[in-house]
Design an enzyme around this catalytic site. Structure first.
Site, PDB file in Angstrom:
ATOM      1  N   SER A 151      50.814  39.884  36.262  1.00  0.00           N
ATOM      2  CA  SER A 151      49.518  39.275  35.964  1.00  0.00           C
ATOM      3  C   SER A 151      49.431  37.874  36.572  1.00  0.00           C
ATOM      4  O   SER A 151      48.413  37.497  37.161  1.00  0.00           O
ATOM      5  CB  SER A 151      49.335  39.216  34.445  1.00  0.00           C
ATOM      6  OG  SER A 151      48.238  38.418  34.132  1.00  0.00           O
TER       7      SER A 151
ATOM      8  N   TRP B 208      49.068  38.263  40.250  1.00  0.00           N
ATOM      9  CA  TRP B 208      47.729  38.764  40.586  1.00  0.00           C
ATOM     10  C   TRP B 208      46.769  37.584  40.812  1.00  0.00           C
ATOM     11  O   TRP B 208      45.896  37.629  41.671  1.00  0.00           O
ATOM     12  CB  TRP B 208      47.215  39.647  39.446  1.00  0.00           C
ATOM     13  CG  TRP B 208      45.807  40.156  39.651  1.00  0.00           C
ATOM     14  CD1 TRP B 208      45.440  41.309  40.283  1.00  0.00           C
ATOM     15  CD2 TRP B 208      44.587  39.538  39.226  1.00  0.00           C
ATOM     16  NE1 TRP B 208      44.083  41.445  40.274  1.00  0.00           N
ATOM     17  CE2 TRP B 208      43.532  40.378  39.630  1.00  0.00           C
ATOM     18  CE3 TRP B 208      44.283  38.376  38.529  1.00  0.00           C
ATOM     19  CZ2 TRP B 208      42.198  40.078  39.385  1.00  0.00           C
ATOM     20  CZ3 TRP B 208      42.953  38.071  38.278  1.00  0.00           C
ATOM     21  CH2 TRP B 208      41.926  38.918  38.702  1.00  0.00           C
ATOM     22  N   HIS B 209      46.972  36.518  40.012  1.00  0.00           N
ATOM     23  CA  HIS B 209      46.059  35.386  40.106  1.00  0.00           C
ATOM     24  C   HIS B 209      46.196  34.627  41.411  1.00  0.00           C
ATOM     25  O   HIS B 209      45.239  34.037  41.890  1.00  0.00           O
ATOM     26  CB  HIS B 209      46.271  34.432  38.929  1.00  0.00           C
ATOM     27  CG  HIS B 209      45.653  34.945  37.674  1.00  0.00           C
ATOM     28  ND1 HIS B 209      46.295  35.808  36.837  1.00  0.00           N
ATOM     29  CD2 HIS B 209      44.426  34.732  37.133  1.00  0.00           C
ATOM     30  CE1 HIS B 209      45.502  36.099  35.822  1.00  0.00           C
ATOM     31  NE2 HIS B 209      44.362  35.468  35.981  1.00  0.00           N
ATOM     32  N   GLY B 210      47.377  34.617  41.973  1.00  0.00           N
ATOM     33  CA  GLY B 210      47.506  33.897  43.235  1.00  0.00           C
ATOM     34  C   GLY B 210      48.926  33.876  43.740  1.00  0.00           C
ATOM     35  O   GLY B 210      49.875  34.045  42.968  1.00  0.00           O
TER      36      GLY B 210
ATOM     37  N   PHE C  59      40.373  34.339  43.360  1.00  0.00           N
ATOM     38  CA  PHE C  59      41.371  35.384  43.113  1.00  0.00           C
ATOM     39  C   PHE C  59      40.869  36.722  43.642  1.00  0.00           C
ATOM     40  O   PHE C  59      41.463  37.715  43.486  1.00  0.00           O
ATOM     41  CB  PHE C  59      41.690  35.487  41.619  1.00  0.00           C
ATOM     42  CG  PHE C  59      42.127  34.162  41.040  1.00  0.00           C
ATOM     43  CD1 PHE C  59      42.975  33.331  41.759  1.00  0.00           C
ATOM     44  CD2 PHE C  59      41.694  33.751  39.806  1.00  0.00           C
ATOM     45  CE1 PHE C  59      43.372  32.106  41.248  1.00  0.00           C
ATOM     46  CE2 PHE C  59      42.091  32.538  39.283  1.00  0.00           C
ATOM     47  CZ  PHE C  59      42.932  31.715  40.004  1.00  0.00           C
TER      48      PHE C  59
END
Lengths: 477, 298
Positions: A322, A325-327, A477
Site C-alpha cells: 500500500s 502503491w502511493h509512490g 499517484f
C-alpha cells in the site's frame, strides 16, 4: 481539469444538460455522452495518455472475454497473468522503473561499484494507479467467476473511464458499478440534491481546509530546520488535515458529481480521524483501496487463515504494498511499514475488529477513554504522515528529531507571513462540524439545509484559497 | 429535472446577489481607508505637490527613506512604491497619483534589470490593491488590458466585485473588516510611505556578476512618455544587489547603488538591504540627488 477549477465548473453543467436533456433517450446514448465527456476530461491533462487508457480498456475487455471462453484452467490462468503482467508492466515502467534503477545503483555504490543508471524520467500518466487497479479487480473477478465478462464494449469502457473516478478513485468494483451503467438512469431530484450538497462539502474540505492547511504545512516542512517543537507539531497536524481535506474532499466531489448522473460510487472515507484504533482508521480511510488490497491481495495470500504468523506476514505485505502503491519513494514504504507496526499489537491481541460500530458518546468514563483513544490514534497517524509528506528519509527523520528535541513551544512567525497557531481555530471548527455529523454522508443535508449550504458557500468564498492554487495530492499517484 | 434546474438557478442568483453585496461593501471600506498604497495616496496624503516621489517595488520601498532624504535636503518627498510589483504597476500608480490631483517635480523610479528587460509584462501579485479604485480610468484600463496568467480575475472583478474579493479574500475581505474599525491603519509602511527590513537576515553567498540593463519593457517607455507630458524629471535608481554590479547606458539621470554596499551585514537578503543599509543608501542618494537637482536647475 481539476474538480476545483473554473473549467470543471463549466464542463459539469454542459455534460449534465447533454446527459439529461439531449441524450437521455436510452442507456446507450447516456453512456456514450459520459464516455466522450470522460475522454475529453482525461485528455485535458495530456491527450497522449488517452492511448494508454484505451489500450488498458481493450486489454481488460478482451482478456476477460477470452478468459470466460477458455475451456481449461490453464488457458484461464494464461489470460489472467497476461493481463496482470501487462497492466502492472505499464505501472512499473511509468511509476517504478526509475526508483528501482536508482535504488539498485545506490546499492551497488554501497558495495563500492560505480554505476550510472539509465533513468527514463517519464511523466506519470494521471490516474494510472487507479484505473490499473480498477481494471485488475475486474479481470480477477472474472477469473474467480464472481461475475461474467461484460460483452458490451460501451458499457465496459464507461466502467473504466467514468470521469468522476478516473483520476483519483474511488477504485470501483465491477459488481457495484457495472450493473448501474447497464440500465437507463432516470433523474431523481433527491439524489441530485444530495450530489450537489456533497460537491459543495467536498469543495469546502479541499479549498478551505486542505489548501489553507497546505499553506502552513508547506511553510513548516520546507523550513523544518529553523522551526521549534510547537511549529513542527502544528505543521504535522496541518498536513494531516491537508491530506484528509484534499483526498476526502476530492472523493466527496467525485461521489456528488456521480450522483448528478444517477450513479452511486463506493464510499471512500468515513470520518477516519474519529477512529479509536489504527485498524478502525484503515476501515475508514481510503476505503476503496483498503478493501481492494484485502480482497485481491490479503485474502489470496491466505488472509488470517494460516495462524498468527501468516496473519502478521500478510498484514505487513499489505501495508508495504500500500505504501509503495502511493509512490516510488522510501518515505512511502516506511509510512506503510509504520502503519503495519501500529497494527501489530491489535493483531497479536486479536483486537483489530473491536471497534466496528458507530462512536457513541455520553458523560461517562468510557467516553473519556474513547476520546483518548481517538486522540492517540490521530497522533500515531500524524507521525506516520510526516514520512508521507517528507521529500526524503533524511528530511522525515530530521523533522521528527527536531520535533522531539527542540523543546521550544513559543509562537513562531512562518515564511508565509503568518503565525504558526493561526489556523488552529479553523481546523477546530471543521473537526467540530464533522464530529456533530459523523453519522451522515455530509453535514449540509437535513434540517435548515439551505442555511447550511449558504454558510458553506460563504465559507468557500471568504475562506477558500484561490490565489495560491494547489493540485489534489492524490493526482500524483 | 425542471424543479432542480430552477432551484439551482434561483439559488445561484441569490448567492451572487448577496456575495456581490458583501464584496462591494468590503471594497467600499477599503476604499475609505489608508490600508494599501493606492488608498493611502488617495486618503492619507493631504499634500498636493511633492519635490520628488519614489516609485518602485520592494527595493524602492525599503531602500530609500524619504524622511531621511527630506531631512538632509529640506525637500518634500513621498514613497509610493509597492512591494511585489513591477513597471506595469508603477505606471498605474503614477497615473493614479496624478488622477488624485497630486504632482511631483522628480520621479525616482527604482528599477531592476530583469524587470526592465521583460518584454512581456503580466499582472503583478499586488495589483489587486487597486481594486477598490476600479472606477478610476487608469485602474479600469489597466485591469482590462494587462495580460493575465490564468483566469483574468481583476478584469471581471471590475464588474463583479465578488470575483476579486473571494479570490483575494485574505488580502481584501479580512482586512476590510479591520478597516471598518481602523480606517487609518496602514499595511506595513509609515506616514511617508516607507518601510524597512529589520537588521536580520543575510544574503545567500553568490558569485560576483555583472548585469547590463536592457530597456525592453513597454511600460518603461509609457512611464517616460508620461513624465515628459507632465514635465516630471525622471531619475532612475538601482538599489544594492548582492555581488551583482549593474551597468547601464540609460540617457536619464541614474543613481546606481548596485555595488554601493559590499558588507554582508547590511543586506536583508540578496535583493534588499536592511535598516542599516537603508540609512547608508538614503544618505548617499541625498547627495547624488542634490547634484542632479542642481544640474537640472542650470
Amino acid at each position: 481539469m481539476f474538480f476545483n477549477s473554473l473549467s470543471f465548473a463549466l464542463f459539469l453543467p454542459i455534460v449534465f444538460l447533454l446527459y439529461w436533456v439531449v441524450f437521455n433517450k436510452n442507456k446507450t446514448t447516456q453512456n456514450a455522452v459520459l464516455i466522450v465527456a470522460s475522454y475529453y476530461f482525461y485528455s485535458c491533462w495530456d491527450w497522449r495518455f488517452l492511448f494508454l487508457l484505451v489500450f488498458s480498456t481493450l486489454l481488460d475487455y478482451f482478456s476477460a472475454i477470452m478468459m470466460e471462453n477458455s475451456m481449461t484452467d490453464k488457458k484461464r490462468k494464461f489470460w489472467l497473468w497476461l493481463t496482470i503482467g501487462i497492466n502492472l508492466g505499464f505501472l512499473g515502467v511509468f511509476k517504478y522503473y526509475d526508483f528501482f534503477a536508482q535504488s539498485f545503483a545506490d546499492l551497488l555504490h554501497g558495495f563500492g561499484f560505480q554505476t550510472n543508471p539509465v533513468l527514463l524520467k517519464l511523466i506519470l500518466p494521471v490516474g494510472i494507479s487507479f484505473y490499473t487497479f480498477h481494471g485488475l479487480s475486474y479481470v480477477i473477478d472474472i477469473y474467480y467467476k464472481r461475475i461474467t465478462a461484460e460483452r458490451n464494449f460501451i458499457d465496459y469502457s464507461l466502467f473504466v473511464s467514468y470521469f468522476p473516478l478516473l483520476v483519483a478513485g474511488p477504485i470501483e468494483r465491477a459488481t457495484h458499478l457495472l450493473p448501474q451503467v447497464k440500465i437507463k438512469r432516470h433523474f431523481n431530484f433527491e439524489k441530485a440534491k444530495e450530489g450537489v450538497y456533497q460537491i459543495i462539502w467536498g469543495l469546502v474540505k479541499k479549498v478551505v481546509i486542505a489548501d489553507s492547511c497546505a499553506t502552513y504545512a508547506n511553510a513548516v516542512f520546507d523550513n523544518y530546520e529553523s522551526m521549534n517543537s510547537l511549529s513542527l507539531i502544528l505543521g504535522a497536524v496541518y498536513f494531516a488535515f491537508q491530506i484528509y481535506g484534499d483526498f476526502s474532499g476530492y472523493s466527496d466531489i467525485a461521489l456528488g458529481t456521480s450522483k448528478l448522473f444517477g450513479i452511486d460510487l463506493l464510499k471512500n472515507f468515513n470520518y477516519p480521524y474519529f477512529s479509536r484504533d489504527i485498524a478502525e482508521f484503515w476501515r475508514r480511510w481510503h476505503i476503496s483501496l483498503s478493501s481492494w488490497f484485502r480482497d485481491y491481495l490479503y485474502i489470496p495470500l491466505g488472509g488470517s487463515q494460516g495462524g498468527m504468523w501468516m496473519k502478521v506476514r500478510n498484514t505487513f505485505i499489505i501495508f508495504l504494498v500500500s505504501g509503495f502503491w502511493h509512490g516510488a519513494n522510501w518515505t512511502f514504504i516506511i509510512w506503510g511499514l509504520l502503519n503495519a507496526i501500529y497494527f501489530l499489537p491489535l493483531l497479536l491481541q486479536n483486537k483489530n475488529r473491536s471497534n466496528m460500530g458507530e462512536i457513541e458518546m455520553g458523560w461517562n468514563i468510557s467516553s473519556v477513554k474513547t476520546i483518548l483513544n481517538i486522540l492517540g490514534t490521530f497522533a500515531l497517524t500524524t507521525i506516520a504522515w510526516i514520512f508521507f509528506r517528507a521529500k526524503s528519509m533524511t528530511e522525515a527523520v530530521g523533522y521528527i528529531q527536531k520535533m522531539v528535541t527542540d523543546f521550544h513551544f513559543d509562537s513562531q512567525y512562518l515564511s508565509n507571513e503568518r503565525y504558526n497557531f493561526e489556523l488552529l481555530f479553523l481546523v477546530m471548527i471543521f473537526v467540530f462540524v464533522e464530529w456533530l455529523n459523523r453519522t451522515k454522508v455530509e453535514p449540509l443535508s437535513g434540517k435548515a439545509s439551505w442555511i447550511k449550504v449558504t454558510l458553506a458557500i460563504m465559507a468557500l468564498l471568504a475562506l477558500g484559497v484561490y490565489s495560491d492554487y494547489k493540485e489534489f495530492i492524490y493526482f500524483q499517484f | 429535472m425542471k424543479k432542480f434546474l430552477t432551484k439551482i438557478v434561483l439559488y445561484t442568483f441569490f448567492i451572487l446577489l448577496i456575495g456581490n453585496g458583501i464584496a462591494w461593501l468590503s471594497l467600499y471600506f477599503i476604499g475609505k481607508s489608508n490600508l494599501y498604497k493606492p488608498q493611502f495616496v488617495k486618503n492619507g496624503v493631504k499634500e498636493k505637490h511633492f519635490d520628488y516621489v519614489v516609485l518602485g517595488s520592494s527595493t524602492g520601498l525599503t531602500t530609500l527613506d524619504t524622511k531621511l532624504i527630506d531631512e538632509k535636503l529640506k525637500t518634500k518627498g513621498l514613497n509610493i512604491s509597492m512591494d511585489d510589483s513591477a513597471l506595469s504597476s508603477h505606471y498605474l500608480m503614477l497615473q493614479f497619483f496624478y488622477q488624485q490631483q497630486k504632482t511631483t517635480d522628480y520621479l525616482v523610479l527604482a528599477v531592476t534589470p530583469w524587470d526592465l528587460a521583460n518584454e512581456n509584462p503580466v499582472l503583478n501579485n499586488n495589483d489587486y490593491r487597486f481594486l477598490s479604485e476600479r472606477n478610476t480610468t487608469a485602474v479600469r484600463e489597466y485591469y482590462q488590458t494587462i495580460p493575465y496568467e490564468g483566469f483574468p480575475v481583476l478584469k471581471y472583478a471590475t464588474y463583479f466585485p465578488l470575483v476579486g474579493v473571494s479570490y483575494y479574500n485574505t488580502e481584501l475581505f479580512y482586512p476590510s473588516l479591520f478597516t471598518i474599525l481602523k480606517p487609518e491603519k496602514r499595511n506595513r509602511f509609515d506616514e511617508k510611505g516607507n518601510y524597512s527590513y529589520p537588521n536580520l537576515g543575510a544574503p545567500i553567498q553568490a558569485e560576483a556578476t555583472t548585469t547590463a540593463m536592457q530597456f525592453n519593457n513597454p511600460y518603461f517607455k509609457k512611464i517616460k512618455d508620461f513624465c515628459q507630458k507632465q514635465g516630471i524629471t525622471l531619475v532612475l535608481y538601482q538599489s544594492p544587489l548582492y555581488k551583482n554590479s549593474v551597468k547601464s547606458n540609460a540617457k536619464d539621470y541614474f543613481v546606481n547603488h548596485s555595488d554601493f554596499i559590499s558588507v554582508d551585514s547590511l543586506f536583508y537578503d540578496n535583493l534588499h538591504v536592511n535598516s542599516l543599509g537603508r540609512t547608508q543608501c538614503s544618505e548617499d542618494f541625498a547627495v547624488q540627488f542634490n547634484t542632479i537637482r542642481n544640474a537640472n536647475r542650470k
